[in-house]
Design an enzyme around this catalytic site. Structure first.
Site, PDB file in Angstrom:
ATOM      1  N   ASP A 111       0.858  -1.185   0.000  1.00 64.14           N
ATOM      2  CA  ASP A 111       0.000   0.000   0.000  1.00 64.14           C
ATOM      3  C   ASP A 111       0.891   1.231   0.000  1.00 64.14           C
ATOM      4  OD1 ASP A 111      -2.459  -1.395   0.122  1.00 64.14           O
ATOM      5  OD2 ASP A 111      -2.290  -1.609   2.286  1.00 64.14           O
ATOM      6  N   ASP A 129      -6.956  -1.287  -4.713  1.00 70.81           N
ATOM      7  CA  ASP A 129      -8.044  -0.944  -3.792  1.00 70.81           C
ATOM      8  C   ASP A 129      -8.950   0.119  -4.403  1.00 70.81           C
ATOM      9  OD1 ASP A 129      -6.850  -2.628  -1.876  1.00 70.81           O
ATOM     10  OD2 ASP A 129      -5.761  -0.971  -0.947  1.00 70.81           O
TER      11      ASP A 129
END
Length: 156
Positions: A111, A129
């Site tokens: 991330d 995402d």
């Protein structure tokens, strides 16, 4: 089909961006893009959103297979006839595969997009995402408008 190509493009962009983060930044390192709002922060996640279900890789593998099967079914059934749905499902496929590849080859998800909403630090996320969320929102929008259209058609 073009909608599968959308998924492939998302997958490639997601994996390329994650590769760049892994190769150029240490975990925890952060680069300010928009002061107080947007940062590139190298982070790893062994769970789902907000680190839920950390370390449950087999669960995520199973969920990924089920989600992809359902999405591909709907792509064949509806996505071919409804471009809006086709794009949405393509985004879901790309996002699902992006995080799946991370879990499969890294054992964790990379991330790096870090947003602050006022004093709230939104959990760090990635392009996969984002693609999943946008695709899901488009499906919800389609479903809401399609059900309203059906009600108007039934009553009219």
């Amino acid at each position: 089909m073009i909608y599968y190509a959308i998924g492939l493009i998302v997958l490639i962009l997601d994996q390329l961006s994650k590769w760049m983060i892994v190769k150029t930044m240490a975990v925890g390192e952060s680069i300010e893009l928009v002061p107080g709002v947007l940062y590139i922060t190298s982070s790893r996640n062994t769970g789902a959103a907000w680190s839920m279900l950390e370390g449950q890789l087999w669960f995520f593998y199973l969920v990924t297979v089920v989600v992809l099967a359902v999405v591909i079914y709907y792509m064949q059934k509806i996505g071919r006839r409804q471009p809006f749905v086709g794009v949405a499902l393509g985004l879901v496929i790309g996002g699902t595969l992006g995080n799946f590849v991370d879990r499969l080859f890294r054992g964790e998800v990379v991330d790096f997009i870090h947003v602050y909403l006022g004093s709230y630090s939104y959990p760090v996320f990635n392009l996969a995402d984002s693609s999943l969320v946008i695709g899901a929102l488009l499906i919800v929008i389609y479903t809401l408008f399609d059900s309203k259209k059906e009600k108007r058609h039934d009553s009219g």
